[in-house]
Scaffold this motif. Structure first.
Motif, mmCIF file in Angstrom:
data_model
loop_
_atom_site.group_PDB
_atom_site.id
_atom_site.type_symbol
_atom_site.label_atom_id
_atom_site.label_comp_id
_atom_site.label_asym_id
_atom_site.label_seq_id
_atom_site.Cartn_x
_atom_site.Cartn_y
_atom_site.Cartn_z
ATOM 1 N N SER A 128 -49.681 -17.184 49.797
ATOM 2 C CA SER A 128 -50.917 -16.450 49.515
ATOM 3 C C SER A 128 -50.731 -15.380 48.450
ATOM 4 C CB SER A 128 -51.444 -15.793 50.801
ATOM 5 O OG SER A 128 -51.752 -16.759 51.778
ATOM 6 N N TYR A 129 -49.598 -14.643 48.496
ATOM 7 C CA TYR A 129 -49.435 -13.481 47.634
ATOM 8 C C TYR A 129 -48.225 -13.554 46.707
ATOM 9 C CZ TYR A 129 -52.919 -11.277 50.617
ATOM 10 O OH TYR A 129 -54.066 -10.982 51.293
ATOM 11 N N TRP A 130 -47.291 -14.433 46.978
ATOM 12 C CA TRP A 130 -46.083 -14.527 46.151
ATOM 13 C C TRP A 130 -45.938 -15.955 45.616
ATOM 14 C CZ3 TRP A 130 -43.108 -10.075 45.424
ATOM 15 C CH2 TRP A 130 -43.427 -9.009 46.256
ATOM 16 N N ARG A 131 -46.975 -16.428 45.005
ATOM 17 C CA ARG A 131 -46.978 -17.813 44.548
ATOM 18 C C ARG A 131 -45.971 -18.011 43.420
ATOM 19 N NH1 ARG A 131 -53.484 -19.273 44.459
ATOM 20 N NH2 ARG A 131 -53.858 -18.803 46.687
ATOM 21 N N PHE A 132 -45.262 -19.105 43.514
ATOM 22 C CA PHE A 132 -44.260 -19.454 42.518
ATOM 23 C C PHE A 132 -44.703 -20.717 41.783
ATOM 24 C CE2 PHE A 132 -43.280 -20.960 46.742
ATOM 25 C CZ PHE A 132 -43.102 -22.327 46.559
ATOM 26 N N GLU A 199 -56.680 -6.096 47.561
ATOM 27 C CA GLU A 199 -56.357 -4.712 47.220
ATOM 28 C C GLU A 199 -55.265 -4.142 48.121
ATOM 29 O OE1 GLU A 199 -59.313 -5.935 47.539
ATOM 30 O OE2 GLU A 199 -60.135 -5.765 45.500
ATOM 31 N N LEU A 200 -55.181 -4.623 49.348
ATOM 32 C CA LEU A 200 -54.125 -4.161 50.244
ATOM 33 C C LEU A 200 -52.753 -4.484 49.670
ATOM 34 C CD1 LEU A 200 -55.538 -5.230 53.732
ATOM 35 C CD2 LEU A 200 -55.296 -2.909 52.861
ATOM 36 N N PHE A 201 -52.604 -5.723 49.232
ATOM 37 C CA PHE A 201 -51.327 -6.154 48.662
ATOM 38 C C PHE A 201 -51.024 -5.397 47.369
ATOM 39 C CE2 PHE A 201 -49.141 -9.013 45.679
ATOM 40 C CZ PHE A 201 -47.943 -9.190 46.361
ATOM 41 N N LYS A 202 -52.041 -5.236 46.522
ATOM 42 C CA LYS A 202 -51.830 -4.555 45.249
ATOM 43 C C LYS A 202 -51.472 -3.094 45.457
ATOM 44 C CE LYS A 202 -54.995 -7.624 42.739
ATOM 45 N NZ LYS A 202 -56.258 -7.709 41.981
ATOM 46 N N ALA A 203 -52.139 -2.448 46.409
ATOM 47 C CA ALA A 203 -51.837 -1.042 46.674
ATOM 48 C C ALA A 203 -50.413 -0.879 47.198
ATOM 49 C CB ALA A 203 -52.828 -0.484 47.692
ATOM 50 N N ALA A 204 -49.996 -1.808 48.052
ATOM 51 C CA ALA A 204 -48.631 -1.738 48.570
ATOM 52 C C ALA A 204 -47.609 -1.969 47.469
ATOM 53 C CB ALA A 204 -48.446 -2.771 49.688
ATOM 54 N N PHE A 215 -44.854 -7.557 54.337
ATOM 55 C CA PHE A 215 -45.052 -8.539 55.402
ATOM 56 C C PHE A 215 -44.979 -7.888 56.780
ATOM 57 C CE2 PHE A 215 -43.169 -11.736 58.325
ATOM 58 C CZ PHE A 215 -44.237 -12.623 58.356
ATOM 59 N N VAL A 216 -43.971 -7.070 57.011
ATOM 60 C CA VAL A 216 -43.739 -6.494 58.342
ATOM 61 C C VAL A 216 -44.697 -5.345 58.634
ATOM 62 C CG1 VAL A 216 -42.055 -5.282 59.784
ATOM 63 C CG2 VAL A 216 -41.320 -7.211 58.368
ATOM 64 N N MET A 217 -44.969 -4.485 57.643
ATOM 65 C CA MET A 217 -45.721 -3.263 57.891
ATOM 66 C C MET A 217 -47.228 -3.419 57.703
ATOM 67 S SD MET A 217 -43.132 -0.493 56.098
ATOM 68 C CE MET A 217 -44.095 0.876 56.751
ATOM 69 N N ILE A 218 -47.661 -4.431 56.950
ATOM 70 C CA ILE A 218 -49.094 -4.569 56.682
ATOM 71 C C ILE A 218 -49.635 -5.888 57.221
ATOM 72 C CG2 ILE A 218 -50.854 -4.703 54.882
ATOM 73 C CD1 ILE A 218 -49.157 -2.889 53.177
ATOM 74 N N MET A 219 -49.011 -6.994 56.820
ATOM 75 C CA MET A 219 -49.561 -8.300 57.153
ATOM 76 C C MET A 219 -49.426 -8.645 58.635
ATOM 77 S SD MET A 219 -50.914 -9.233 54.425
ATOM 78 C CE MET A 219 -50.890 -8.689 52.716
#
Length: 309
Positions: A128-132, A199-204, A215-219
């Motif tokens: 979802s967020y670290w696409r390769f 925005e959650l991922f970008k802010a982190a 992953f551990v603290m937000i997701m």
């Protein structure tokens, strides 16, 4: 990492929890509403009748069962069939009931559920967020595995596990359930994480958080509903499995469903239908308990993005 991302996550989680139908409930009785209630009542009766027959039959003696009266409450209540089903019924040459199968199912289900959900959550988060490069192809191949019939790959898996020395062992059956639960669970977690605000991922990331911190603290704290959905799917699927259990578990690790089958098909003496029904209810008790306890979480997880693309 500052608390900016965590604060935003809390706000979003709170909004999700509060988001629901608002306003007064409709009080007007209409023909459509009466029809819906009638359909629900008939459906409930239709699906409850077999369970009722199983319960009353398991509480009757064999002479009373031979008299008929399939739906009648037992005139002579007895719990002896339950005791026999648990610890005395014969499953072939052994007469230990479904008790060994219960503990074997626990040993198979618990690690399989934990391992498959942890790996699927990491897969869904990464996709979802670290696409390769090639991630979409990888995801497509992973989903393809969810639609391949199990029977097609059983023989190749037997050969591969035999060569690795783990065929008919507890680690082997755990690996099997982990592998076949991975596609659908990855889809669930990927769609759930993809529905969260980016925005959650970008802010982190701006705060300097890395892969595992996010992953551990937000997701993970926000993925409780979808995790419950995954647990329900895996527990019921693994606990009710018969095919993989009879092929890959081995004699020492046969799950409860295989033990139940052996009790029912054993032909020594008479057919003890009360014992068979009691053993069937005991086998189905864990999935039923999971659904009754976690049913509201299942609906909440689905509504929170389990099937959103």
């Amino acid at each position: 990492m500052t608390t900016l991302a965590m604060d935003r996550g809390a706000v979003v989680a709170g909004s999700v929890a509060l988001d629901g139908p608002r306003g007064p409930k409709p009080r007007r009785i209409s023909i459509a509403r009466i029809g819906i209630y009638a359909f629900l009542v008939m459906s409930a009766i239709y699906f409850t009748i077999p369970l009722w027959v199983m319960i009353v039959t398991s509480l009757k003696t064999m002479p009373e069962i031979r008299q008929g009266n399939l739906f009648a409450w037992p005139s002579e209540l007895t719990f002896e069939p339950w005791i026999q089903a648990w610890s005395e019924a014969c499953t072939g040459r052994d007469c230990e009931g479904v008790r060994p199968g219960f503990w074997n199912s626990v040993k198979i289900t618990v690690p399989s559920v934990i391992i498959s959900i942890v790996i699927a959550a990491i897969n869904g988060y990464a996709l979802s967020y670290w696409r390769f490069r090639g991630s979409e192809i990888f995801f497509g191949l992973l989903l393809f595995g969810a639609f391949v019939p199990y029977q097609v790959v059983i023989y190749p898996l037997i050969i591969a596990f035999r060569e690795m020395g783990i065929f008919a062992t507890l680690p082997g059956i755990i690996i099997i359930h982990t592998i076949f639960g991975m596609p659908i669970l990855t889809l669930l977690f990927r769609n759930f994480f993809g529905a969260l605000p980016a925005e959650l991922f970008k802010a982190a990331r701006v705060d300097g958080a890395g892969f595992w911190q996010i992953f551990v603290m937000i997701m993970l704290p926000m993925s409780v509903p979808i995790t419950i959905v995954a647990v329900i799917i895996q527990v019921t699927g693994i606990w009710n499995d018969f095919l993989f259990g009879v092929v890959f578990a081995g004699r020492e690790n046969m799950p409860m469903t295989v033990q139940l089958n052996n009790i029912v098909i054993t032909t020594t003496g008479i057919r003890e239908y009360n014992v068979h029904m009691a053993a069937t209810i005991l086998t189905a008790a864990v999935p039923l308990a999971v659904y009754f306890i976690s049913g509201k979480w299942f609906v909440r997880g689905i509504a929170a993005g389990a099937v959103k693309g």
